[in-house]
Design a protein around this motif. Sequence first.
Motif, short mmCIF file in Angstrom:
data_model
loop_
_atom_site.label_atom_id
_atom_site.label_comp_id
_atom_site.label_asym_id
_atom_site.label_seq_id
_atom_site.Cartn_x
_atom_site.Cartn_y
_atom_site.Cartn_z
N THR A 9 70.43 -31.66 44.96
CA THR A 9 69.32 -30.74 45.20
C THR A 9 69.85 -29.35 45.52
O THR A 9 69.35 -28.34 44.99
CB THR A 9 68.44 -31.25 46.36
OG1 THR A 9 68.04 -32.59 46.09
CG2 THR A 9 67.21 -30.38 46.53
N SER A 10 70.86 -29.26 46.36
CA SER A 10 71.46 -27.96 46.70
C SER A 10 72.05 -27.30 45.47
O SER A 10 71.90 -26.10 45.26
CB SER A 10 72.56 -28.13 47.76
OG SER A 10 72.04 -28.70 48.92
N ILE A 13 69.22 -25.97 43.22
CA ILE A 13 68.63 -24.75 43.79
C ILE A 13 69.57 -23.57 43.57
O ILE A 13 69.13 -22.48 43.18
CB ILE A 13 68.31 -24.95 45.28
CG1 ILE A 13 67.15 -25.94 45.43
CG2 ILE A 13 67.97 -23.62 45.95
CD1 ILE A 13 66.85 -26.34 46.86
N LEU A 14 70.86 -23.78 43.79
CA LEU A 14 71.85 -22.73 43.58
C LEU A 14 71.88 -22.29 42.13
O LEU A 14 71.95 -21.09 41.82
CB LEU A 14 73.23 -23.22 44.02
CG LEU A 14 74.36 -22.21 43.95
CD1 LEU A 14 74.07 -21.04 44.89
CD2 LEU A 14 75.67 -22.86 44.30
N LEU A 16 69.37 -22.51 39.95
CA LEU A 16 68.13 -21.78 39.68
C LEU A 16 68.21 -20.34 40.19
O LEU A 16 67.76 -19.41 39.51
CB LEU A 16 66.93 -22.50 40.30
CG LEU A 16 66.46 -23.76 39.58
CD1 LEU A 16 65.40 -24.47 40.41
CD2 LEU A 16 65.91 -23.39 38.22
N ILE A 17 68.77 -20.15 41.35
CA ILE A 17 68.92 -18.80 41.91
C ILE A 17 69.86 -17.98 41.04
O ILE A 17 69.57 -16.82 40.71
CB ILE A 17 69.41 -18.87 43.37
CG1 ILE A 17 68.31 -19.44 44.26
CG2 ILE A 17 69.84 -17.49 43.87
CD1 ILE A 17 68.75 -19.74 45.68
N SER A 20 68.10 -17.06 37.83
CA SER A 20 67.10 -16.02 38.07
C SER A 20 67.75 -14.64 38.21
O SER A 20 67.28 -13.66 37.64
CB SER A 20 66.30 -16.32 39.33
OG SER A 20 65.63 -17.54 39.21
#
Length: 139
Positions: A9-10, A13-14, A16-17, A20
């Motif tokens: 999960t981490s 998220i990393l 995706l950031i 972006s």
Amino acid sequence: MEKARKKTTSFMILMLIAASVGIFIILPMYQTSSTNNQVTPTSNEEKLEQTLKAMQGVGEVKVYLYYGEMTDEKDENKLFSQYFRGTEQSTKEVTGLLIVSEGAKDIFVKNEIRAVVSQVMQLPIHRIIIVQMENKEEK
């Protein structure tokens, strides 16, 4: 199992950031530089033409720049300046200008064009030639 899930999960998220941020950095490079369906001028001639067309009485305009010999710029800090300029070490200097304008038949418009261009291009007046554009409708 719980630890592996948190790492996954981490990591997601990393990623995706990072994606972006990458999109926000790269996206402006691919956007067109036109606003209101107007193409921005790319060359010095086009920029000067567009500016002169905005002057009252000038009408349609064509600009031709004449370049002199290649000159080596004397720069004490060549590495620093080349970084911002690219690898080009010599530049072409504008030595003359030909302006073909519809409004050149009026002597006042012609003198105003010559004065403005002389100041903007930092050229002496005798290096700027302004002639009237041929009117194809009169023939």
